[in-house]
Motif scaffolding. Structure first.
Motif, PDB file in Angstrom:
ATOM      1  N   ILE A   1       1.328 -38.569   9.952  1.00  0.00           N
ATOM      2  CA  ILE A   1       0.545 -38.639   8.716  1.00  0.00           C
ATOM      3  C   ILE A   1       0.626 -40.055   8.148  1.00  0.00           C
ATOM      4  O   ILE A   1       1.639 -40.741   8.310  1.00  0.00           O
ATOM      5  CB  ILE A   1       1.037 -37.619   7.673  1.00  0.00           C
ATOM      6  N   SER A  57       1.130 -42.797   5.430  1.00  0.00           N
ATOM      7  CA  SER A  57       2.067 -42.812   4.320  1.00  0.00           C
ATOM      8  C   SER A  57       1.746 -43.926   3.325  1.00  0.00           C
ATOM      9  O   SER A  57       1.431 -45.052   3.711  1.00  0.00           O
ATOM     10  CB  SER A  57       3.462 -43.008   4.912  1.00  0.00           C
ATOM     11  N   ASN A  85      -5.645 -35.100  -5.673  1.00  0.00           N
ATOM     12  CA  ASN A  85      -4.246 -35.213  -5.250  1.00  0.00           C
ATOM     13  C   ASN A  85      -3.707 -33.785  -5.210  1.00  0.00           C
ATOM     14  O   ASN A  85      -3.707 -33.090  -6.227  1.00  0.00           O
ATOM     15  CB  ASN A  85      -3.502 -36.070  -6.290  1.00  0.00           C
ATOM     16  N   HIS A 136      -7.488 -27.652  -0.303  1.00  0.00           N
ATOM     17  CA  HIS A 136      -7.849 -28.473   0.858  1.00  0.00           C
ATOM     18  C   HIS A 136      -9.154 -27.955   1.469  1.00  0.00           C
ATOM     19  O   HIS A 136     -10.072 -28.713   1.778  1.00  0.00           O
ATOM     20  CB  HIS A 136      -6.688 -28.426   1.858  1.00  0.00           C
ATOM     21  N   TRP A 165      -5.392 -35.964  -0.691  1.00  0.00           N
ATOM     22  CA  TRP A 165      -4.143 -36.549  -0.204  1.00  0.00           C
ATOM     23  C   TRP A 165      -3.000 -35.797  -0.842  1.00  0.00           C
ATOM     24  O   TRP A 165      -3.180 -35.104  -1.842  1.00  0.00           O
ATOM     25  CB  TRP A 165      -4.075 -38.051  -0.484  1.00  0.00           C
ATOM     26  N   CYS A 166      -1.835 -35.901  -0.249  1.00  0.00           N
ATOM     27  CA  CYS A 166      -0.676 -35.152  -0.719  1.00  0.00           C
ATOM     28  C   CYS A 166       0.151 -35.996  -1.674  1.00  0.00           C
ATOM     29  O   CYS A 166       0.608 -37.082  -1.317  1.00  0.00           O
ATOM     30  CB  CYS A 166       0.172 -34.710   0.486  1.00  0.00           C
ATOM     31  N   ASN A 224       5.991 -31.234   2.109  1.00  0.00           N
ATOM     32  CA  ASN A 224       4.814 -32.087   1.902  1.00  0.00           C
ATOM     33  C   ASN A 224       4.258 -32.611   3.223  1.00  0.00           C
ATOM     34  O   ASN A 224       3.046 -32.667   3.416  1.00  0.00           O
ATOM     35  CB  ASN A 224       5.174 -33.281   1.007  1.00  0.00           C
ATOM     36  N   ALA A 233       0.508 -32.116   4.626  1.00  0.00           N
ATOM     37  CA  ALA A 233      -0.353 -33.279   4.896  1.00  0.00           C
ATOM     38  C   ALA A 233      -0.794 -33.356   6.358  1.00  0.00           C
ATOM     39  O   ALA A 233      -1.622 -34.191   6.714  1.00  0.00           O
ATOM     40  CB  ALA A 233       0.370 -34.564   4.493  1.00  0.00           C
ATOM     41  N   PHE A 253      -6.546 -33.919   4.926  1.00  0.00           N
ATOM     42  CA  PHE A 253      -5.758 -34.953   4.224  1.00  0.00           C
ATOM     43  C   PHE A 253      -6.090 -36.299   4.862  1.00  0.00           C
ATOM     44  O   PHE A 253      -5.382 -36.779   5.737  1.00  0.00           O
ATOM     45  CB  PHE A 253      -4.260 -34.638   4.277  1.00  0.00           C
ATOM     46  N   GLY A 263      -0.895 -40.410   1.602  1.00  0.00           N
ATOM     47  CA  GLY A 263      -0.326 -39.710   0.454  1.00  0.00           C
ATOM     48  C   GLY A 263       0.872 -40.439  -0.139  1.00  0.00           C
ATOM     49  O   GLY A 263       1.244 -41.523   0.314  1.00  0.00           O
TER      50      GLY A 263
END
Ligand code: OSB
Ligand code: MG
Length: 369
Positions: free
Chosen positions: A130, A132, A260, A276, A287-288, A301, A305, A310, A314
């Motif tokens: 994912i 970041s 968010n 989502h 996004w997470c 999390n 994500a 997503f 996040g």
């Protein structure tokens, strides 16, 4: 899967870097953890409610009360074979999303483990990595903010979110943009402005931000639509969205173009996945978000994500940004490309260190069927 035993712990952990937002300064993380034991498997959940009602109405105290007196008694001794089963049992309790989410999270961790799956798999996540980002608290000066952003971007992060408030906004963002003309930047106001500030917020349009997160009241949807019509930068909602219904209302009203998603704020991973889905159908990016979680909440999390919708980095950063001695391992690390790896081991993929947990526990309660 019969729920035989539940344990609550209120823990306190010093933050490596005090975190300042428009609603205050945090230097110690407090949260309630939920442990569930079900026929040989253990699941853990983390409640993201803060010590005081600064981000939302819930606190560690209210979560403890709701979990121990109302939520856990609804499910103790009963069979949970899906998230739907659990949510059905909890349906009588209104609100208290963060408390509910901690229990749901622990249940889903246990359920995934009992089925031999990772939590990401259980949720339908497909990503292995994912993207970041980092959330950077309000700094003492624009120069200090530039130095912090520089360090985070050098670590590999894909985007930097700058916390803002009146008096620490335009000048700060301008300073960062001057030094990093191409960085993916956004701001988060945590409800520090009103519609009287529209002219001021329009000044942010000069900085090519990917979004302005939650500029207006924590419980507002419609004023954000009024603002959104007058600024070019996309509005993202955080505090205002508590359900898939809220997400629909906000999107239908033109209040935001991005959401968010935080499982805690919306009552759990199941509702988070629904939001989502609503957004994905409409092509709205999500996004997470993060709430300075320990590795337990962080792992939840990361699993969330991993779902396809997503599409933006996040607020899920490497564990080392938060605590010297986290209570669960292994921690998450950021790659040079700014990504975290989604665990493929059972459940959340993290295990609790009982000794560390014991050292940081302030209050403990066991409930048995
Ligand atoms: O508004 O996203 C927020 C932390 C506490 C409360 C609210 C917020 C945040 C963050 C931190 O931005 C994100 C993180 O966990 O790093
Ligand atoms: Mg926010």
């Amino acid at each position: 899967m019969r729920l035989e035993r539940a344990e609550l712990r209120h823990i306190a952990l010093p933050l490596l870097y005090p975190f300042e937002t428009s609603f205050g300064l945090e230097s110690e993380k407090h949260c309630v953890l939920v442990r569930l034991d079900c026929e040989g498997v253990t699941g853990w959940g983390e409640c993201v409610a803060m010590n005081g009602p600064w981000y939302s109405e819930e606190t560690t105290g209210t979560a403890w009360d709701i979990l121990s007196n109302f939520l856990i008694p609804q499910v103790l001794g009963r069979d949970i074979d899906s998230a739907a089963d659990l949510l059905q049992m909890l349906a009588r309790v209104r609100g208290n999303n963060m408390a509910r989410s901690a229990l749901e999270g622990a249940s889903l961790d246990a359920l995934a483990r009992s089925r031999g799956q990772s939590l990401a798999q259980l949720l339908g996540g497909e990503r292995h990595e994912i993207e970041s980002g980092v959330s950077i608290g309000i700094q003492p000066s624009p120069g200090a903010l530039v130095a912090t952003v520089e360090r985070e971007l050098a670590a590999g992060y894909r985007r930097a979110k700058l916390k803002i408030k009146p008096g620490a906004d335009i000048e700060y963002v301008h300073a960062v943009r001057r030094v990093f003309p191409d960085a993916q930047l956004m701001v988060d106001a945590n409800s520090a402005y009103t519609l009287d500030d529209v002219g001021h917020l329009r000044e942010l349009d000069a900085f090519a931000l990917t979004m302005i997160e939650q500029p207006l009241a924590y419980d507002d949807i419609l004023d954000h639509a009024t603002l959104a019509a007058q600024v070019e930068t996309p509005i993202c909602l955080d505090e205002s969205i508590h359900s898939a219904r809220d997400a629909r209302h906000a999107l239908n009203s033109g209040s935001c173009r991005i959401i968010n998603i935080k499982a805690g704020r919306v009552g759990g991973l199941t509702e988070a996945v629904r939001i989502h889905d609503v957004c994905r159908e409409r092509g709205v990016p999500v996004w997470c978000g993060g709430m300075l979680e320990t590795n337990i909440g962080r792992a939840h999390n990361v699993a969330l994500a991993s779902l396809q919708g997503f599409t933006l980095p996040g607020d899920i950063s490497a564990s080392e940004r938060y605590f010297a001695d986290d209570i669960a391992y292994p921690g998450f690390t950021v790659s040079a490309q700014g990504t975290l790896t989604v665990p493929t081991t059972l459940g959340t993929g993290v295990e609790v260190d009982d000794q560390r947990l014991e050292r940081v526990t302030q209050r403990r309660m066991v409930l048995v069927a």
